[in-house]
Write a protein that holds these residues in place. Sequence first.
Motif, short mmCIF file in Angstrom:
data_model
loop_
_atom_site.label_atom_id
_atom_site.label_comp_id
_atom_site.label_asym_id
_atom_site.label_seq_id
_atom_site.Cartn_x
_atom_site.Cartn_y
_atom_site.Cartn_z
N LEU A 1 -4.76 4.52 -13.84
CA LEU A 1 -3.36 5.00 -13.80
C LEU A 1 -2.53 4.14 -12.85
CD1 LEU A 1 -3.66 8.90 -13.61
CD2 LEU A 1 -2.58 7.60 -15.42
N VAL A 2 -3.10 3.87 -11.68
CA VAL A 2 -2.38 3.06 -10.69
C VAL A 2 -2.15 1.64 -11.24
CG1 VAL A 2 -2.56 2.01 -8.38
CG2 VAL A 2 -3.09 4.42 -8.69
N ALA A 3 -3.17 1.08 -11.88
CA ALA A 3 -3.02 -0.26 -12.46
C ALA A 3 -1.94 -0.28 -13.55
CB ALA A 3 -4.36 -0.73 -13.02
N LEU B 1 -7.74 -4.33 -11.13
CA LEU B 1 -6.60 -5.25 -11.00
C LEU B 1 -7.04 -6.70 -11.27
CD1 LEU B 1 -4.83 -3.77 -7.81
CD2 LEU B 1 -4.20 -3.41 -10.21
N LYS B 2 -8.22 -7.06 -10.75
CA LYS B 2 -8.73 -8.43 -10.96
C LYS B 2 -9.01 -8.67 -12.44
CE LYS B 2 -10.65 -9.32 -6.44
NZ LYS B 2 -11.82 -9.07 -5.60
N GLU C 1 -2.17 -10.49 -8.18
CA GLU C 1 -1.01 -11.19 -7.61
C GLU C 1 0.17 -10.22 -7.48
OE1 GLU C 1 1.59 -15.01 -8.80
OE2 GLU C 1 -0.53 -15.12 -9.41
N LYS C 2 0.38 -9.42 -8.51
CA LYS C 2 1.47 -8.44 -8.49
C LYS C 2 1.22 -7.39 -7.41
CE LYS C 2 4.48 -5.91 -11.62
NZ LYS C 2 4.73 -5.44 -12.97
N TRP C 3 -0.05 -7.00 -7.26
CA TRP C 3 -0.42 -6.02 -6.23
C TRP C 3 -0.10 -6.57 -4.85
CZ3 TRP C 3 -1.69 -1.01 -5.85
CH2 TRP C 3 -2.26 -0.58 -4.65
N TYR D 1 3.27 -4.13 0.24
CA TYR D 1 4.05 -3.63 1.39
C TYR D 1 4.85 -2.38 1.02
CZ TYR D 1 8.35 -5.59 -0.55
OH TYR D 1 9.43 -5.84 -1.34
N LYS D 2 5.17 -2.22 -0.24
CA LYS D 2 5.95 -1.05 -0.69
C LYS D 2 5.11 0.23 -0.68
CE LYS D 2 8.75 -3.76 -3.88
NZ LYS D 2 8.90 -4.14 -5.27
N PHE D 3 3.80 0.04 -0.73
CA PHE D 3 2.92 1.20 -0.83
C PHE D 3 2.37 1.64 0.52
CE2 PHE D 3 1.80 -1.41 -4.77
CZ PHE D 3 2.92 -0.95 -5.46
#
Lengths: 148, 59
Positions: free
Chosen positions: A96-98, A130-131, A137-139, A144-146
């Motif tokens: 879900l997070v991805a 994510l990998k 890269e997007k993560w 910093y926003k999270f």
Amino acid sequence: MKETFKVLNRMVKAGVIEDYAIGGAIAAIYYLEPFETSDLGIFVRVRAPASEFIGIEGFPVQFLLVFNPLTDEAVSRARAIKFARVSTRIIRAEHLVAIMLDTGRTKDYLRINMFLEAGAVNLRSLKAVLKRHNLMEKWTANEYKFKS
Amino acid sequence: VKKFPVIKQIIENKQKHRRALAALSFEEKVAIVFKLRARNKFIKSGQVVKHAQRPNIKL
């Protein structure tokens, strides 16, 4: 919603859809505290594309077609859960997070923050997802926003 | 210097409430989602709230 899951299970059994998993806000609510949402998002794997919204039990159910390797994997690896003794499947928190990161709307970032704050994701598993789907890269660019 | 109230306790209580909500069963959480929808629908309807009219929504 119990009837909705029964309908979905019947759709799988009848071959209307191959497979499904609960996604979107309702899936997030499974892991977090409840918040308002207007529909139930269901990721489906189908042979022929179908229409999007169907009203079941007076609640709009949005059928989101599996559209990339990430959503395909999310449905494949969904968790089997019970809702009022009805079996159903829900997308794992890490997927879900991805998906939210990939979608990248303001509300998605807000929800990622909620997942991290609640400790509802396994960071190691999340990074593996994510990998696999080229989202590291997007993560890194948005991490910093999270951090609260 | 103007004095402001300390709201640390309020924020902590809110956090505690959020955690308690997150710990509810999936069925209970979905029931709350339906109640939130009903409440929002009522607010959007613009009806004047009379005591007898008040939706029975407890979260």
